[in-house]
Design an enzyme around this catalytic site. Structure first.
Site, PDB file in Angstrom:
ATOM      1  N   ARG A 125       0.809  -1.239   0.000  1.00 24.53           N
ATOM      2  CA  ARG A 125       0.000   0.000   0.000  1.00 24.53           C
ATOM      3  C   ARG A 125       0.833   1.276   0.000  1.00 24.53           C
ATOM      4  NH1 ARG A 125      -2.559  -3.621   2.934  1.00 24.53           N
ATOM      5  NH2 ARG A 125      -4.478  -4.357   1.967  1.00 24.53           N
ATOM      6  N   LYS A 147       3.449  11.742 -10.760  1.00 23.43           N
ATOM      7  CA  LYS A 147       2.616  10.905 -11.629  1.00 23.43           C
ATOM      8  C   LYS A 147       3.394   9.632 -11.954  1.00 23.43           C
ATOM      9  CE  LYS A 147      -0.241  14.217 -14.215  1.00 23.43           C
ATOM     10  NZ  LYS A 147      -0.568  14.691 -15.578  1.00 23.43           N
ATOM     11  N   GLU A 189      11.332  19.819 -23.609  1.00 26.30           N
ATOM     12  CA  GLU A 189      10.576  20.079 -22.373  1.00 26.30           C
ATOM     13  C   GLU A 189      11.221  21.224 -21.575  1.00 26.30           C
ATOM     14  OE1 GLU A 189       7.724  18.450 -21.913  1.00 26.30           O
ATOM     15  OE2 GLU A 189       7.924  16.476 -22.863  1.00 26.30           O
ATOM     16  N   LYS A 230       8.473  23.331 -12.856  1.00 28.51           N
ATOM     17  CA  LYS A 230       7.484  22.261 -12.702  1.00 28.51           C
ATOM     18  C   LYS A 230       7.017  22.163 -11.255  1.00 28.51           C
ATOM     19  CE  LYS A 230       5.887  17.729 -13.801  1.00 28.51           C
ATOM     20  NZ  LYS A 230       6.013  16.484 -14.562  1.00 28.51           N
ATOM     21  N   GLU A 240      -3.883  18.011 -10.948  1.00 25.29           N
ATOM     22  CA  GLU A 240      -4.285  18.498 -12.269  1.00 25.29           C
ATOM     23  C   GLU A 240      -5.783  18.764 -12.386  1.00 25.29           C
ATOM     24  OE1 GLU A 240      -2.185  16.690 -15.516  1.00 25.29           O
ATOM     25  OE2 GLU A 240      -3.451  17.669 -17.003  1.00 25.29           O
ATOM     26  N   ARG A 244      -2.138  22.866 -13.691  1.00 23.31           N
ATOM     27  CA  ARG A 244      -1.133  21.879 -14.098  1.00 23.31           C
ATOM     28  C   ARG A 244      -1.250  21.572 -15.596  1.00 23.31           C
ATOM     29  NH1 ARG A 244       1.201  16.639 -10.675  1.00 23.31           N
ATOM     30  NH2 ARG A 244       2.579  15.911 -12.330  1.00 23.31           N
ATOM     31  N   ASN A 248       0.984  20.945 -20.457  1.00 21.04           N
ATOM     32  CA  ASN A 248       0.676  20.256 -21.714  1.00 21.04           C
ATOM     33  C   ASN A 248       0.895  21.128 -22.943  1.00 21.04           C
ATOM     34  OD1 ASN A 248      -0.062  17.884 -20.428  1.00 21.04           O
ATOM     35  ND2 ASN A 248      -2.156  18.604 -20.098  1.00 21.04           N
ATOM     36  N   HIS A 251       1.531  19.586 -26.260  1.00 17.77           N
ATOM     37  CA  HIS A 251       1.276  18.151 -26.132  1.00 17.77           C
ATOM     38  C   HIS A 251       0.012  17.689 -26.853  1.00 17.77           C
ATOM     39  CE1 HIS A 251       4.594  18.305 -23.376  1.00 17.77           C
ATOM     40  NE2 HIS A 251       4.513  17.016 -23.124  1.00 17.77           N
ATOM     41  N   HIS A 255       0.897  14.753 -29.043  1.00 20.83           N
ATOM     42  CA  HIS A 255       0.342  13.406 -28.845  1.00 20.83           C
ATOM     43  C   HIS A 255      -0.344  12.908 -30.107  1.00 20.83           C
ATOM     44  CE1 HIS A 255       0.160  13.911 -24.178  1.00 20.83           C
ATOM     45  NE2 HIS A 255       1.289  13.354 -24.568  1.00 20.83           N
ATOM     46  N   HIS A 270       8.887  11.322 -28.233  1.00 21.96           N
ATOM     47  CA  HIS A 270       7.956  12.231 -27.558  1.00 21.96           C
ATOM     48  C   HIS A 270       8.384  13.701 -27.627  1.00 21.96           C
ATOM     49  CE1 HIS A 270       5.103  13.715 -24.606  1.00 21.96           C
ATOM     50  NE2 HIS A 270       6.121  14.238 -23.932  1.00 21.96           N
TER      51      HIS A 270
END
Ligand SMILES: NC(=O)c1ccc[n+]([C@@H]2O[C@H](COP(=O)([O-])OP(=O)(O)OC[C@H]3O[C@@H](n4cnc5c(N)ncnc54)[C@H](O)[C@@H]3O)[C@@H](O)[C@H]2O)c1
Ligand SMILES: [Zn+2]
Length: 372
Positions: A125, A147, A189, A230, A240, A244, A248, A251, A255, A270
């Site tokens: 956990r 994340k 980035e 960041k 988010e 946040r 993106n 992105h 993407h 990417h």
């Protein structure tokens, strides 16, 4: 800007606040840092490429400070963000008899960080988690913010948890063994943080990018500034629900281009998709009269200077037509009641969340910019 040998950036999240240390030689110093957590044992998760270059240094440092370490080595590449690899990591951590107070260390790029972080988040956990990012993308982006996760056959990053690390050790010297193309892609980035809300940082990058690529204090400085950028956004909006989303920038288009090229890294990785996406976001903003076309030209010139692509035409091979590209964008989860959410800009360092972009505008923009 100040240029200390090792810089510290604090990510402020109440009782889960942690430090990111950035500088040369931190893998060799890891034992000293980690032995501060008394009695801790660790499992190192890494991939074959990173293990060949950096694992022995980490193991020597841990053992010199009396920290016992199991090692779990996986094949490199995005396919490793899978249930099968997760099972391997979870099983390895349990077999090593680690307990909740012990730590999983991710030594690698974003793939290893996301996978190992997820395992740390679910075994018993939630165990302690330490990030040791070794790609530029991981040092400035994926290792910061908590994340974690793996991919589903139905889409990227669909399975995971938020699980913040206790410590991030970003050894800037480790980037010397990173393939040039991966370094350049990660740099997209870095530039992104300037374009979001740090115009002075973007100007500094335009003047200093060669030193950043070469290594040394400018590289450490660029990574530290990126982590600060960041960390600020994450501290404001950990889960988010608002701000946040600014991260993106580039992105949504990026993407779509990654999906349109079947995630084939021979054609597009990417960061390259993000670079083209950021250039398109600036062009699109100029077309909507939100920003000056001079800013879009400046962004494109910088991306080109560092060796990043900035147009769809820079992607080798044929692309799907504009309608199909729009299809990838609308699939990318951000459609609400017929309007699209995009990160647009009023100029360099002045990005904002636009929630009401008509798909018809995006389509005609894509048609006009399509190479085919
Ligand atoms: N969690 C987040 O917030 C977040 C944010 C952005 C991206 N990501 C994820 O990050 C992943 C991409 O990360 P990445 O670009 O680091 O990819 P990656 O982990 O696949 O690393 C890229 C390549 O470089 C190699 N490599 C890494 N460090 C090296 C070194 N020092 N020397 C030699 N080779 C080295 C790896 O083996 C791999 O082949 C994606 O899965 C993406 O979804 C996560
Ligand atoms: Zn990205």
């Amino acid at each position: 800007m100040t240029m200390a040998a090792v810089q510290t950036v604090e990510v402020v999240l109440g009782d889960r606040t942690y430090d990111i240390l950035i500088g040369e030689g931190l893998i060799a110093r890891a034992g000293e840092e980690i032995a501060r957590l008394p009695g801790i044992r660790v499992a190192i998760v890494t991939d074959e490429n990173v293990a060949a270059a950096h694992l022995a240094t980490l193991q020597a440092s841990l053992s010199a400070h009396g920290v016992a370490a199991a090692v779990i080595t996986l094949p490199p590449g995005e396919k490793t963000k899978s249930f099968a690899a997760l099972e391997t990591v979870v099983d390895g951590v349990i077999a090593a008899k680690l307990e909740r107070g012990d730590a999983v260390i991710a030594l690698g790029g974003g793939v290893i960080g996301d996978l190992a972080g997820f395992a740390a988040g679910i075994v018993r956990r939630g165990m302690k988690f330490i990030q040791m990012p070794t790609s530029l993308l991981a040092q400035v982006d994926s290792s910061v913010g908590g994340k974690t996760g793996i991919n589903s056959p139905r889409g990227k990053n669909l399975i995971g948890v938020f699980h913040q690390p206790r410590l991030v050790l970003a050894d800037t010297g480790a980037l010397d063994t990173l393939p040039r193309r991966e370094f350049t892609a990660g740099y997209a980035e870095v530039a992104k943080y300037g374009l979001i809300d740090r115009p002075d940082f973007f100007a500094w990058l335009e003047a200093n990018w060669r030193d950043i690529f070469a290594g040394g204090p400018a590289r450490t400085q660029a990574i530290a500034e990126s982590c600060r950028a960041k960390a600020e956004v994450v501290a404001r909006d950990e889960f988010e629900t608002g701000d946040r989303a600014l991260l993106n920038l580039g992105h949504t288009f990026g993407h779509a281009l990654e999906a349109a090229t079947d995630y084939d890294s021979a054609r597009l990785v990417h960061g390259e998709g993000v670079a083209i996406g950021m250039a398109l976001a600036h062009r699109f903003s100029a077309r909507l009269n939100l920003a000056s076309p001079d800013d879009a030209a400046r962004v494109e010139a910088h991306l080109k200077a560092v060796g990043l692509p900035h147009r769809m035409a820079d992607i080798p091979g044929a692309l799907p037509d504009a309608e199909r590209l729009l299809g990838y964008i609308t699939q990318d989860k951000k459609v609400s009641r017929g309007a699209l959410t995009f990160i647009l800009t009023h100029g360099i360092g002045r990005s904002f969340i636009a929630k009401d972009v008509p798909p018809s505008e995006v389509l005609s923009f894509l048609k006009d910019n399509h190479p085919g």
